[in-house]
Scaffold this active site. Structure first.
Site, mmCIF file in Angstrom:
data_model
loop_
_atom_site.group_PDB
_atom_site.id
_atom_site.type_symbol
_atom_site.label_atom_id
_atom_site.label_comp_id
_atom_site.label_asym_id
_atom_site.label_seq_id
_atom_site.Cartn_x
_atom_site.Cartn_y
_atom_site.Cartn_z
ATOM 1 N N ASP A 1 0.715 -1.012 0.104
ATOM 2 C CA ASP A 1 -0.054 0.126 0.010
ATOM 3 C C ASP A 1 0.817 1.271 -0.011
ATOM 4 O OD1 ASP A 1 -2.923 0.948 0.385
ATOM 5 O OD2 ASP A 1 -1.927 1.917 2.234
ATOM 6 N N GLU B 1 1.811 -0.578 -5.163
ATOM 7 C CA GLU B 1 0.770 0.374 -5.481
ATOM 8 C C GLU B 1 1.427 1.848 -5.176
ATOM 9 O OE1 GLU B 1 -3.198 2.929 -3.728
ATOM 10 O OE2 GLU B 1 -1.567 2.419 -2.541
HETATM 11 C C1 GLC Z 1 -4.252 3.183 -0.642
HETATM 12 C C2 GLC Z 1 -5.309 2.146 -0.431
HETATM 13 C C3 GLC Z 1 -6.768 3.128 -0.081
HETATM 14 C C4 GLC Z 1 -6.410 3.536 1.513
HETATM 15 C C5 GLC Z 1 -4.802 4.280 1.539
HETATM 16 C C6 GLC Z 1 -4.514 4.485 2.723
HETATM 17 O O1 GLC Z 1 -4.226 4.044 -1.369
HETATM 18 O O2 GLC Z 1 -5.666 1.496 -1.585
HETATM 19 O O3 GLC Z 1 -7.779 2.448 0.021
HETATM 20 O O4 GLC Z 1 -7.102 4.496 1.935
HETATM 21 O O5 GLC Z 1 -3.976 3.624 0.781
HETATM 22 O O6 GLC Z 1 -3.896 3.306 3.334
#
Ligand code: GLC
Length: 558
Positions: free
Chosen positions: A211, A281
């Site tokens: 994440d 991500e």
């Molecule tokens: C990422 C996740 C999202 C979350 C954010 C904070 O972007 O995909 O859903 O709110 O991180 O952890």
């Protein structure tokens, strides 16, 4: 069973994202859980995916739906127990599915024991040094330390009350105030996450989606931003090449020093058998910079959000496909493809919106110019048929195989995304893509909860009865049938490991390419086009003879 020697399975894998609170609820409390996932693994095998990525289910106060973790090595009671996690991994492996968990290393929950210790400890203490605490600006420290704005709205800093009752230091949170950022220059934080990785690797998880992988390191000195209001998950709108866009340098995204963390993790993963993977991500712009995350000694894959953000138009699609293949190839990584996830408007609605909708903003009852649902679904099906014909690895978000649109009419009081709350309703946020799945048309909550309590943490639109999985299963023209056939053919024709070769086309709004034994024609325009006489393998919408209507993709035998 998992093939013992399956070589680099992730290079062409189709990975299905489960958003656990909305997948299947085995105990009837209105929130999905791990046992619910396990009980539906056969449906995922039947769909034809290779792996499952499960959004966070770890101990958490659920202020950001589990992306706020207070214990990384346990399961939140809402989702079940550690035994349920083990059963899920085991059940998936028995069926030949890999399992990827979601690691949230940028921040913890404010309920995490380390943060609670930090709050109790004094400024300058070792406990505070695990997070990013700073003195405020202004005569009495009453102003935040810099001008950064949270992704969810409002300042990126919250001031604490010290043990003696006075207003004290501020702590940094890129997201909600309940999600304090770790200080990744602190060796304690590295040690914590190496332990977390080992904990789950030892339990046989096949990898981690990381994440906010571009956010862990901040520029030393935490300098002010030139344009603080432009905060978003990325550095700007998706662009392809550095020459045509100078990315705004954002001091909390994509710092060079972050890569050493992933090299370290990669070394650890490589000591485990069975090709365990890391997936970034990282909303990094331009795409060429994203390639840094997947160099041979770092992560295996990175989400291709530039592809997700590309409008439904042949020119931009050609450009992004070429750029993606070339960029990832330059570091020996497969490209990935994704159209939907739990943070964006579902592509069965989004691709037909006549306006831009930046990540996380969402749409709702007061949004004007919403597209016709049927036409939008036709386009989404064409887009999926294009995506699944591309070489590389693809991500599917739960519910897209049912053609679910964004749930637009959620009542205000039902909305739970911190974005909605922190912007006082100015942005609808992401609840509309997180509504629990419809499994059975005739049952309460459409079979989302298996014992029929009728509870669902977000209300489901009544018209979803016709989209329920059981209703689609017996219908050859359903979106579910389309996904199953596309996935089976993709595997049979080995498109994931194939090579793309563009073919000439007289029309600017039509894409034609060859991948191995298939020729793919994508009509992104409105006017029908004649297609070559050839065996039709599959079509995203019904076609009449050799005429391809608008918003339709076909795969033909090459
Ligand atoms: C990422 C996740 C999202 C979350 C954010 C904070 O972007 O995909 O859903 O709110 O991180 O952890």
């Amino acid at each position: 069973m998992l093939a013992a020697m399956s070589f680099q399975w992730w290079r062409d894998a189709v990975i299905y994202q489960v958003y656990p609170r909305s997948f299947a609820d085995s105990n009837g409390d209105g929130i999905g859980d791990l046992a619910g996932i396990t009980s539906h693994l056969d449906d995922l095998v039947d769909l034809g995916v290779d792996a499952v990525w499960i959004s966070p289910f770890f101990t958490s106060p659920q202020r950001d739906a589990g992306y706020d973790v207070s214990d990384y090595c346990d399961v939140d009671p809402v989702f079940g127990t550690l035994a349920d996690a083990d059963a899920l991994i085991h059940g998936a492996h028995e069926r030949g599915l890999r399992v990827i968990f979601d690691l949230v290393p940028n921040h913890s929950s404010s309920d995490h024991p380390w943060f609670q210790d930090a709050l109790r400890a004094a400024p300058g203490s070792a406990a505070r040094a695990r997070y990013i605490f700073r003195e405020g600006r202004g005569d009495h420290g009453e102003l935040p330390p810099n001008n950064w704005q949270s992704i969810f709205g409002g300042p990126m800093w919250t001031r604490v009350t010290e043990a003696d009752g006075t207003s004290g230091q501020w702590y940094l949170h890129i997201f909600d105030s309940s999600q304090p950022d770790f200080d990744w220059t602190n060796p304690d934080v590295h040690a914590l996450f190496l332990d977390v990785l080992r904990f789950w690797l030892d339990r046989n998880v096949d990898g981690f989606r990381v994440d906010v992988a571009h956010g862990l390191m901040k520029q030393p000195g935490l300098p002010d931003l030139d344009e603080p209001d432009s905060a978003s998950l990325g550095a700007g709108t998706a662009t392809l090449e550095p020459e045509i866009s100078t990315p705004t340098e954002v001091p909390y995204w994509g710092q060079e020093s972050v890569h050493e963390i992933y090299r370290d993790w990669r070394r650890l993963l490589d000591t485990y058998p069975g090709e365990r993977v890391l997936v970034a991500e990282a909303w990094v712009d331009p795409l060429s910079r994203l390639a840094d995350w997947v160099r041979p000694d770092e992560m295996h894959q990175a989400f291709n959000f530039a592809y997700l953000e590309t409008p439904w138009a042949a020119g931009p699609l050609t450009q992004i496909i070429d750029a993606s293949l070339a960029t990832f190839h330059s570091v020996g990584a497969p490209s990935t493809w994704v159209l939907s996830n739990h943070d964006v408007v579902r592509h069965a609605t989004r691709l037909a919106l006549p306006f831009e909708n930046p990540q996380g903003h969402g749409i709702g009852p007061a949004t004007d110019n919403l597209p016709d649902e049927k036409a939008a679904l036709q386009r989404a099906r064409a887009a999926t048929a294009l995506m699944l014909a591309l070489p590389g690895s693809a991500y599917i978000y739960q519910g897209e195989e049912l053609g679910l649109p964004e749930a637009i009419d959620l009542p205000d009081e039902a909305r739970q995304d911190p974005t909605w709350i922190r912007t006082n309703g100015e942005r609808y946020g992401r609840d509309g893509c997180r509504v629990p799945l419809p499994w059975t048309a005739e049952r309460a909550t459409f079979g989302f909860n298996e014992n029929g309590t009728g509870k669902s943490w977000l209300p489901q639109p009544t018209q979803w009865a016709r989209l329920a999985r059981d209703a689609q299963r017996s219908d050859d023209t359903s979106t579910l049938a389309l996904y199953r056939q596309l996935l089976a053919l993709r595997k049979e024709l080995q498109l994931g490991t194939g090579e793309l070769q563009w073919l000439d086309c007289p029309r600017e709004d039509v894409l034609v390419f060859r991948n191995g034994r298939a020729v793919i024609v994508v009509n992104t325009g409105r006017e029908p086009i004649e297609i070559p006489e050839s065996e039709l393998l599959i079509s995203s919408s019904p076609i009449d003879g050799a005429v391809l209507p608008g918003d339709t993709t076909v795969w033909l035998r090459a």
